[in-house]
Design a protein around this motif. Structure first.
Motif, PDB file in Angstrom:
ATOM      1  N   THR A 246     -67.090 -34.455  39.874  1.00 44.15           N
ATOM      2  CA  THR A 246     -67.892 -33.371  39.289  1.00 44.15           C
ATOM      3  C   THR A 246     -67.298 -32.033  39.688  1.00 44.15           C
ATOM      4  OG1 THR A 246     -69.404 -33.149  41.175  1.00 44.15           O
ATOM      5  CG2 THR A 246     -69.926 -34.839  39.533  1.00 44.15           C
ATOM      6  N   GLU A 247     -67.795 -30.973  39.054  1.00 49.70           N
ATOM      7  CA  GLU A 247     -67.271 -29.641  39.330  1.00 49.70           C
ATOM      8  C   GLU A 247     -67.604 -29.164  40.735  1.00 49.70           C
ATOM      9  OE1 GLU A 247     -68.598 -26.974  36.333  1.00 49.70           O
ATOM     10  OE2 GLU A 247     -67.390 -27.878  34.732  1.00 49.70           O
ATOM     11  N   GLU A 248     -68.644 -29.740  41.350  1.00 43.33           N
ATOM     12  CA  GLU A 248     -69.024 -29.287  42.687  1.00 43.33           C
ATOM     13  C   GLU A 248     -68.165 -29.896  43.794  1.00 43.33           C
ATOM     14  OE1 GLU A 248     -72.948 -30.980  43.955  1.00 43.33           O
ATOM     15  OE2 GLU A 248     -72.973 -31.721  41.881  1.00 43.33           O
ATOM     16  N   PHE A 249     -67.257 -30.813  43.456  1.00 43.59           N
ATOM     17  CA  PHE A 249     -66.395 -31.434  44.466  1.00 43.59           C
ATOM     18  C   PHE A 249     -64.961 -30.982  44.276  1.00 43.59           C
ATOM     19  CE2 PHE A 249     -63.419 -34.686  45.861  1.00 43.59           C
ATOM     20  CZ  PHE A 249     -63.839 -34.907  47.164  1.00 43.59           C
ATOM     21  N   GLN A 250     -64.309 -30.650  45.380  1.00 41.39           N
ATOM     22  CA  GLN A 250     -62.890 -30.319  45.368  1.00 41.39           C
ATOM     23  C   GLN A 250     -62.206 -31.066  46.489  1.00 41.39           C
ATOM     24  OE1 GLN A 250     -61.947 -26.178  45.897  1.00 41.39           O
ATOM     25  NE2 GLN A 250     -59.765 -26.469  45.518  1.00 41.39           N
ATOM     26  N   LEU A 251     -61.187 -31.837  46.158  1.00 39.61           N
ATOM     27  CA  LEU A 251     -60.452 -32.594  47.171  1.00 39.61           C
ATOM     28  C   LEU A 251     -59.477 -31.664  47.881  1.00 39.61           C
ATOM     29  CD1 LEU A 251     -59.860 -35.330  48.490  1.00 39.61           C
ATOM     30  CD2 LEU A 251     -58.117 -35.703  46.730  1.00 39.61           C
ATOM     31  N   THR A 252     -59.651 -31.528  49.177  1.00 43.57           N
ATOM     32  CA  THR A 252     -58.786 -30.685  49.994  1.00 43.57           C
ATOM     33  C   THR A 252     -58.245 -31.512  51.151  1.00 43.57           C
ATOM     34  OG1 THR A 252     -60.681 -29.947  51.318  1.00 43.57           O
ATOM     35  CG2 THR A 252     -60.061 -28.588  49.414  1.00 43.57           C
ATOM     36  N   PRO A 253     -57.114 -31.115  51.730  1.00 48.29           N
ATOM     37  CA  PRO A 253     -56.573 -31.854  52.875  1.00 48.29           C
ATOM     38  C   PRO A 253     -57.558 -31.859  54.037  1.00 48.29           C
ATOM     39  CG  PRO A 253     -54.909 -30.394  51.962  1.00 48.29           C
ATOM     40  CD  PRO A 253     -56.196 -30.043  51.281  1.00 48.29           C
ATOM     41  N   LEU A 254     -57.589 -32.982  54.752  1.00 42.23           N
ATOM     42  CA  LEU A 254     -58.426 -33.073  55.934  1.00 42.23           C
ATOM     43  C   LEU A 254     -57.761 -32.342  57.103  1.00 42.23           C
ATOM     44  CD1 LEU A 254     -59.547 -36.812  55.770  1.00 42.23           C
ATOM     45  CD2 LEU A 254     -61.005 -34.801  55.432  1.00 42.23           C
ATOM     46  N   PRO A 255     -58.561 -31.767  57.990  1.00 38.93           N
ATOM     47  CA  PRO A 255     -57.972 -31.101  59.159  1.00 38.93           C
ATOM     48  C   PRO A 255     -57.427 -32.073  60.190  1.00 38.93           C
ATOM     49  CG  PRO A 255     -60.371 -31.021  59.281  1.00 38.93           C
ATOM     50  CD  PRO A 255     -60.031 -31.599  57.934  1.00 38.93           C
ATOM     51  N   GLN A 256     -57.822 -33.341  60.094  1.00 40.96           N
ATOM     52  CA  GLN A 256     -57.311 -34.335  61.040  1.00 40.96           C
ATOM     53  C   GLN A 256     -55.815 -34.556  60.802  1.00 40.96           C
ATOM     54  OE1 GLN A 256     -60.152 -34.583  59.419  1.00 40.96           O
ATOM     55  NE2 GLN A 256     -61.733 -35.004  60.942  1.00 40.96           N
ATOM     56  N   VAL A 257     -55.046 -34.653  61.884  1.00 32.64           N
ATOM     57  CA  VAL A 257     -53.611 -34.897  61.733  1.00 32.64           C
ATOM     58  C   VAL A 257     -53.312 -36.377  61.550  1.00 32.64           C
ATOM     59  CG1 VAL A 257     -52.974 -32.858  63.066  1.00 32.64           C
ATOM     60  CG2 VAL A 257     -53.246 -35.048  64.239  1.00 32.64           C
ATOM     61  N   GLU A 258     -54.307 -37.229  61.831  1.00 29.69           N
ATOM     62  CA  GLU A 258     -54.089 -38.677  61.761  1.00 29.69           C
ATOM     63  C   GLU A 258     -54.926 -39.245  60.624  1.00 29.69           C
ATOM     64  OE1 GLU A 258     -56.175 -37.344  64.078  1.00 29.69           O
ATOM     65  OE2 GLU A 258     -55.594 -37.871  66.107  1.00 29.69           O
ATOM     66  N   VAL A 259     -54.288 -39.445  59.467  1.00 27.29           N
ATOM     67  CA  VAL A 259     -54.975 -39.975  58.284  1.00 27.29           C
ATOM     68  C   VAL A 259     -54.132 -41.097  57.705  1.00 27.29           C
ATOM     69  CG1 VAL A 259     -55.957 -39.469  56.026  1.00 27.29           C
ATOM     70  CG2 VAL A 259     -55.982 -37.695  57.809  1.00 27.29           C
ATOM     71  N   LEU A 260     -54.747 -42.258  57.533  1.00 26.02           N
ATOM     72  CA  LEU A 260     -54.084 -43.421  56.953  1.00 26.02           C
ATOM     73  C   LEU A 260     -54.773 -43.774  55.642  1.00 26.02           C
ATOM     74  CD1 LEU A 260     -52.170 -45.914  57.043  1.00 26.02           C
ATOM     75  CD2 LEU A 260     -53.936 -47.075  58.398  1.00 26.02           C
ATOM     76  N   LEU A 261     -53.991 -43.876  54.583  1.00 22.65           N
ATOM     77  CA  LEU A 261     -54.490 -44.272  53.265  1.00 22.65           C
ATOM     78  C   LEU A 261     -53.949 -45.658  52.951  1.00 22.65           C
ATOM     79  CD1 LEU A 261     -56.069 -43.232  50.738  1.00 22.65           C
ATOM     80  CD2 LEU A 261     -53.885 -42.373  49.871  1.00 22.65           C
ATOM     81  N   ILE A 262     -54.853 -46.586  52.638  1.00 28.09           N
ATOM     82  CA  ILE A 262     -54.487 -47.973  52.318  1.00 28.09           C
ATOM     83  C   ILE A 262     -54.876 -48.253  50.871  1.00 28.09           C
ATOM     84  CG2 ILE A 262     -55.079 -50.399  52.782  1.00 28.09           C
ATOM     85  CD1 ILE A 262     -55.347 -49.669  55.726  1.00 28.09           C
ATOM     86  N   TRP A 263     -54.010 -49.005  50.168  1.00 29.71           N
ATOM     87  CA  TRP A 263     -54.334 -49.342  48.775  1.00 29.71           C
ATOM     88  C   TRP A 263     -53.788 -50.729  48.436  1.00 29.71           C
ATOM     89  CZ3 TRP A 263     -56.320 -44.562  46.991  1.00 29.71           C
ATOM     90  CH2 TRP A 263     -56.996 -44.622  45.770  1.00 29.71           C
ATOM     91  N   GLY A 264     -54.598 -51.517  47.752  1.00 28.55           N
ATOM     92  CA  GLY A 264     -54.144 -52.802  47.253  1.00 28.55           C
ATOM     93  C   GLY A 264     -53.289 -52.620  46.011  1.00 28.55           C
ATOM     94  N   GLU A 265     -52.161 -53.306  45.959  1.00 25.16           N
ATOM     95  CA  GLU A 265     -51.213 -53.146  44.851  1.00 25.16           C
ATOM     96  C   GLU A 265     -51.845 -53.481  43.501  1.00 25.16           C
ATOM     97  OE1 GLU A 265     -46.714 -54.758  43.733  1.00 25.16           O
ATOM     98  OE2 GLU A 265     -48.031 -55.982  44.987  1.00 25.16           O
ATOM     99  N   HIS A 266     -52.768 -54.439  43.488  1.00 31.68           N
ATOM    100  CA  HIS A 266     -53.352 -54.912  42.229  1.00 31.68           C
ATOM    101  C   HIS A 266     -54.827 -54.529  42.124  1.00 31.68           C
ATOM    102  CE1 HIS A 266     -49.735 -57.300  41.351  1.00 31.68           C
ATOM    103  NE2 HIS A 266     -49.743 -57.624  42.630  1.00 31.68           N
ATOM    104  N   ASP A 267     -55.168 -53.341  42.598  1.00 35.77           N
ATOM    105  CA  ASP A 267     -56.540 -52.863  42.506  1.00 35.77           C
ATOM    106  C   ASP A 267     -56.848 -52.487  41.055  1.00 35.77           C
ATOM    107  OD1 ASP A 267     -59.013 -51.672  42.728  1.00 35.77           O
ATOM    108  OD2 ASP A 267     -58.468 -50.384  44.416  1.00 35.77           O
ATOM    109  N   HIS A 268     -57.808 -53.178  40.444  1.00 33.37           N
ATOM    110  CA  HIS A 268     -58.205 -52.872  39.065  1.00 33.37           C
ATOM    111  C   HIS A 268     -59.465 -52.016  39.013  1.00 33.37           C
ATOM    112  CE1 HIS A 268     -55.111 -55.440  37.485  1.00 33.37           C
ATOM    113  NE2 HIS A 268     -55.559 -56.473  38.172  1.00 33.37           N
ATOM    114  N   ILE A 269     -60.084 -51.757  40.163  1.00 35.22           N
ATOM    115  CA  ILE A 269     -61.204 -50.819  40.200  1.00 35.22           C
ATOM    116  C   ILE A 269     -60.653 -49.393  40.266  1.00 35.22           C
ATOM    117  CG2 ILE A 269     -63.272 -50.095  41.453  1.00 35.22           C
ATOM    118  CD1 ILE A 269     -63.583 -52.859  40.293  1.00 35.22           C
ATOM    119  N   PHE A 270     -59.807 -49.137  41.260  1.00 31.24           N
ATOM    120  CA  PHE A 270     -59.096 -47.859  41.393  1.00 31.24           C
ATOM    121  C   PHE A 270     -57.599 -48.174  41.387  1.00 31.24           C
ATOM    122  CE2 PHE A 270     -62.942 -46.461  44.087  1.00 31.24           C
ATOM    123  CZ  PHE A 270     -63.618 -45.991  42.968  1.00 31.24           C
TER     124      PHE A 270
END
Length: 327
Positions: A246-270
């Motif tokens: 929505t317009e009220e949300f903006q994705l910005t970098p987190l201030p934490q220096v330790e961020v891990l993003l995990i993703w399944g190769e065959h994710d059909h939801i996202f």
């Protein structure tokens, strides 16, 4: 017989939690009458007493049970961390509370912050940082908590299969991937009440075929009706309360220096291509791990690798000083 299937699955999950030293708690959260919230309670699993290990918060997705989603993690993680697994508001043992409308992901994050302050033993730990890992919808909440609380209170952060840039067009594309019969929207897809819908949701969520999908229709139908009728209307409203997209949300970098993003190769939801866009928006300090031969829930499909990657990340992060400013 549907009840017996759920009873068995619940028994296995609870046995893993109890075996990891976690106990069931229902915590009264502070009243916020000025905001119309009133008295709320939140259910969670956590060890009793004061934490002797660093705290780790595991935040579930939109699936029916937190215990099912984190069953394979609580044992290995509890050897190194004081593991806390809450039921988000409107899920499991946590009622939605008297407030209307239902909470956004930021509202869920505020409730988790209040839970951490209210938990026996954890409150006595003072300003100790809390590591957080969230999957799917739980990743939305983990992001909101990390951004609001800042790096002195929350970090490191693990976000798994969470499209923080989801839009209405992405929802429409998901329904198209699901095929016919889901014109009523994502609620009908994510909270099925019949065997066909349950099988389709499992196909979209998992890379490998799940044994439960081979059960007779009447068994699956009985199980999903028990699972997805609980707080159903509240969860439908909860979906509408999500601000991401929505317009009220903006994705910005987190201030934490330790961020891990995990993703399944065959994710059909996202789908996987969204992982690279989310990583780019979250900043250069974010590490992306792609799990081959998994779908939307790599912590369930490849728990050994998931546990190893997350534990290596969290344990290495403990050696780094917290940086950045609170927000």
């Amino acid at each position: 017989m549907g009840f017996s299937i759920l009873t068995l699955m619940d028994f296995l999950a609870r046995r893993a939690f109890v075996g990891a030293g976690l106990r069931s708690h229902t915590i009264a959260l502070p009243s916020d009458d000025a905001d119309g919230q009133g008295q709320r309670t939140m259910h969670c699993w956590a060890p009793p007493g004061e934490p002797r290990l660093p705290p780790l918060l595991l935040v579930h997705g939109f699936g029916p049970m937190a215990t099912w989603q984190w069953r394979r993690q609580v044992g290995p993680f509890s050897r190194h961390f004081h593991v806390i697994v809450p039921d988000l508001l409107c899920f499991g043992g946590s009622p939605c509370g008297p407030s209307l409308p239902p909470p956004s992901e930021s509202g869920q994050a505020a409730a988790l912050a209040a839970l951490l302050d209210a938990l026996p033993g954890l409150a006595a730990a003072g300003s100790r940082r809390v590591a957080v890992a969230g999957t799917s919808y739980g990743g939305f909440v983990a992001y909101a908590l990390a951004r609001a609380a800042g790096p002195r209170r929350v970090g490191p952060v693990v976000i798994s299969n969470s499209d923080l840039l989801k839009t209405a067009d992405d929802d429409a594309a998901l329904l198209e991937r699901a095929g016919g019969g889901f014109a009523r929207g994502t609620a009908a897809l994510l909270m099925p009440l019949d065997a066909r819908g349950a099988r389709r949701l499992m196909e979209l969520s998992f890379y490998r075929r799940q044994a439960i999908t081979m059960l007779p229709d009447f068994l699956i139908r009985g199980a999903v009706q028990q699972l997805f009728t609980d707080k159903r209307e509240e969860k439908i409203q909860l979906m509408k309360a999500i601000t991401i997209g929505t317009e009220e949300f903006q994705l910005t970098p987190l201030p934490q220096v330790e961020v891990l993003l995990i993703w399944g190769e065959h994710d059909h939801i996202f789908p996987l291509e969204k992982a690279f866009v989310v990583k780019r928006c979250l900043g250069g300090n974010v590490r992306l791990e792609i799990f081959q031969e998994t779908g939307h829930v790599p912590q369930m499909e490849d728990p050994d690798r998931f546990n190893r990657v997350v534990l290596d990340f969290l344990l290495a992060s403990q050696k780094l000083p917290a940086t950045g400013n609170d927000q």
